[in-house]
Write an enzyme that holds these catalytic residues in place. Structure first.
Site, PDB file in Angstrom:
ATOM      1  CD  GLU A 130     -52.475  35.071  -1.078  1.00 14.29           C
ATOM      2  OE1 GLU A 130     -52.511  35.901  -2.007  1.00 14.29           O
ATOM      3  OE2 GLU A 130     -51.422  34.747  -0.495  1.00 14.29           O
ATOM      4  CB  SER A 137     -39.534 -27.556 -18.364  1.00 11.91           C
ATOM      5  OG  SER A 137     -38.434 -28.313 -18.823  1.00 11.91           O
TER       6      SER A 137
END
Length: 766
Positions: free
Chosen positions: A199, A477
């Site tokens: 770049e 339960s």
């Protein structure tokens, strides 16, 4: 006369000098023009100077302030591999792959693993969490009779090894940007070299702009008749991304040039390249923009940036030119061509050898499995946000990039989610009336109470409705173990105590309430351990009446029920409504045998500089003795042996665990609580419309738990009981200790002082 002549001549000479000194009109005009040009230039430069001064303020304010608003990151607990724990070789290999370790010929480098036919080696990563810094470790794992053996390279055994915490998501604001912030020291040097080579080759020489690059761009643009090339340096690209819009005008370009020079004037090359690495845009993921090489590495390859190969770094750098065009998920062929072009640039510049180039271009693009990346942690993140809302405001969590460490176990979370999906799918397939069945699961560490997994639905991914928190349903339960604990706490009852399982009526508000057993039968006189293991309603409600319903209500509140309720006989059989999370909290004191009471979610919050901002400690006070809680837990181990959880015991015949099933009226809710040496797990199944179902706790929720445990290599509950409790063998027909010669015995736990004082020798008379 002779003396006057010089004076006259002098006067004439003076007049001539004055005439010669007077500027010409042209010269005066030029001087006037220069003066006005200077004044006009000065006046014209003043706005320009003010503009540059304003731009300078913008550059400094953004670069020295908070450059990015990054949401807080949420991390799992480290995965602790314990020497001697039950493990399968294929399970450990799968776990290493899931956490980003890649397998090769050896495990010399950090983040790599290797395997043979009998062993696995791994170079585990270093990490920092609330407990401090943990250095990287190279460990050898072998498997002896299904149990893990952990060794150093020299062959010495160690007690444990740790896989680093995994990032499981973000809190607030994370749906617009995905970014991980790196320091300069954390950026791999090869990546910097590749980026500059491709770049901006003159990055270390220029002052923010490249005159040759700009000249080249002007020539190209003039010859093409349009803006084809920008000639931007890395500094200019950073300025464009951080400060400016994407419009392509000469005014914006001038602004970019000036700001680039200012940026280079104020800051070092290292600071600029670091900002670029964190800022660069690399992909669009739905509503989220992917910024920075670190986040891109995790997304595309599933591992940290410093563990990438050259070809993988080249792929990411190649994407800078066109993030959409060269996205390897969408255009793999184009992305590979671009990667190879980058590798060619490295070769031409002498940064990559010919052999290295040939080897790299032959590598296929191997992307991370996106199925593994899709979050199964949405329900858990709900809990994290809920806890943090009391100490941190939403803006702080959305912008300050805090690190939040939790207790989630990534293996337990994924296994629980998969088990829920599988078993609900099977149930729906076997019974079309169960279409739309939903579920929730909460898994906690049995000892510490840290929440290890949360499943809020039976759907594949996060739905937004977290039933682990929001499904408040009768617990059936599951109320019985706390009720029996109430009886044991009086000192008048033991698990051997007998009670009559017979029909009974209650006058509740002028109406007669007459409970029934699930099988509609009565079972006569039974022991307490039998009544609970087989979930006899009539014996249980009779016991509650004997000890007092208010006492049962007090016990429920002492164990952690914070939701208001009115105690009446039906509560003793499970009309109490709680969420799965609240049920899990209710059982935690029993499961831990008094070592923890509250559930923990967030462990600590740290900033990016490893400073601890807040540590979260759990309350551990339980208003019952460890001995009482341990004896209660021991009673629950009878449920898999003789009661309603025998199906689970048959799948795990050598596993010692405690359990309780729960089914509500008309079978609208299916519950199961399972407690092993490592985890306490609550499972709920039901319909969002609260309609009757064809499943019970045994035939529904228990199957989810079994599936979950199959994937977790469960450990048995410890045999040793805390001080004040002991286990005794009793003859099954009277309250006496049994000698070793006796047959038909039962092993029960007692609070010391309540065990039988007499014994039977079981000798035949002569």
């Amino acid at each position: 006369m002779a003396k006057k002549t010089p004076a006259k001549s002098s006067r004439k000479s003076s007049k001539k000098s004055k005439r010669r000194a007077k500027p010409s009109f042209l010269k005066r005009l030029c001087l006037a023009c220069l003066k006005w040009l200077f004044i006009v230039g000065l006046l014209a430069s003043l706005p320009f100077s003010l503009w540059v001064w304003w731009l300078n303020g913008q550059v400094v304010a953004r670069f020295e302030g908070q450059k990015w608003q990054v949401p807080s990151e949420v991390y799992s607990a480290p995965i602790v591999l314990t020497n001697g724990a039950p493990w399968k070789k294929q399970d450990l290999e799968a776990l290493l792959e899931e956490t980003g370790y890649r397998f090769g010929r050896n495990s010399q480098n950090v983040g790599w693993a290797a395997r043979s036919s009998t062993k696995v080696s791994a170079h585990l990563r270093s990490y920092v969490d609330q407990s401090g810094f943990h250095d990287s470790q190279r460990r050898i794992f072998s498997f002896q009779s299904g149990h893990l053996v952990i060794q150093t390279l020299s062959g010495d055994e160690v007690t444990e090894a740790r896989i680093e915490p995994q990032r499981i998501g973000y809190l607030y604001g994370g749906n617009t940007e995905s970014r991980q912030i790196l320091t300069y020291e954390e950026i791999p040097k090869p990546l910097i070299d590749i980026l500059i080579a491709v770049e901006d080759q003159d990055f270390y020489q220029h002052w923010g702009i490249s005159l040759t690059g700009m000249a080249r761009a002007v020539v190209v643009n003039l010859t093409q008749g349009a803006r084809r090339q920008g000639g931007s340096t890395l500094t200019q690209q950073l300025v464009k991304n951080m400060y400016l819009s994407s419009e392509r005008t000469y005014t914006r370009k001038l602004t970019e040039v000036v700001m680039s020079v200012l940026l280079e004037y104020h800051y070092s090359k290292a600071s600029i390249i670091t900002a670029y690495m964190n800022e660069v845009y690399l992909a669009q993921l739905g509503n989220s923009a992917l910024h920075g090489f670190a986040a891109a590495s995790e997304h595309f390859f599933g591992r940290p940036l410093n563990e990438l190969n050259i070809d993988e770094m080249a792929l990411l750098v190649g994407m800078v030119k066109g993030p959409s065009l060269y996205n390897p998920e969408r255009s793999p062929v184009r992305a590979k061509d671009r990667r190879d072009t980058v590798l060619g640039v490295l070769k031409s510049q002498g940064r990559l050898s010919a052999e290295g180039y040939r080897r790299s271009v032959k590598q296929p693009i191997r992307l991370a499995d996106k199925k593994k990346q899709r979050s199964v942690y949405g329900d858990y993140l709900d809990l994290v946000a809920l806890q943090l809302s009391r100490d941190f405001d939403e803006t702080t969590l959305a912008t300050q990039n805090l690190r939040i460490y939790t207790g989630v176990d990534i293996r337990a979370q994924r296994t629980a989610s998969a088990a829920m999906q599988r078993q609900v799918g099977v149930l729906e397939k076997n019974d079309k009336k169960l279409k739309g069945l939903q579920g929730a699961m909460v898994v906690t560490d049995r000892v510490s109470g840290q929440v290890r997994a949360v499943v809020g639905s039976s759907d594949q991914y996060y739905t937004g409705f977290n039933r682990a928190l929001g499904a408040v349903r009768p617990i059936g339960s599951l109320v019985k173990p706390p009720l029996y604990l109430s009886a044991l706490a009086t000192g008048r009852y033991t698990w051997w105590t007998q009670i009559d399982d017979k029909r009974i009526k209650f006058n509740v508000g002028g109406q007669i309430w007459q409970p029934e057993n699930y099988d509609r039968k009565v079972h006569g006189v039974v022991h307490l351990y039998e009544a609970m293991a087989k979930s006899y309603n009539l014996a249980t409600v009779s016991l509650a009446e004997q000890i007092g319903f208010d006492r049962v209500g007090d016990t429920l509140r002492q164990l952690g029920v914070k939701r208001p309720f009115t105690m009446h006989p039906a509560v003793a059989l499970g009309s109490l409504e709680l969420s799965p999370f609240e049920v899990s909290r209710l059982y935690q004191p029993i499961a831990s045998q008094g070592k923890s009471s509250e559930l923990g979610v967030v462990l600590a919050v740290m900033d990016q500089k490893d400073r601890l901002l807040k540590r979260f400690d759990q309350a551990k006070d339980v208003p019952f003795t460890d001995a009482l809680l341990a004896v209660t837990l021991e009673g629950m181990t009878q449920t898999p042996q003789i009661g309603t959880a025998r199906a689970a015991q048959s799948v795990f015949p050598n596993l010692r665990f405690a359990a309780k099933t729960g089914t509500t009226n008309q079978q609208k809710d299916s519950w199961f609580v399972g407690i092993t040496g490592g985890y306490s797990t609550t499972v709920w199944l039901g319909d969002d419309d609260n309609v009757p179902l064809s499943i019970t706790g045994s035939s529904g929720a228990q199957k989810v738990w079994i599936d979950f445990m199959r994937g977790m290599n469960p450990m048995s509950l410890p045999i040793i009981l805390p001080p004040g409790a002991a286990r005794f063998n009793l003859v099954d027909d009277e309250f006496k200790l049994a000698s070793d010669r006796c047959n038909n015995t039962v092993s029960l736990a007692f609070i010391l002082g309540t065990e039988p004082k007499d014994s039977r020798s079981c000798l035949w008379p002569f």
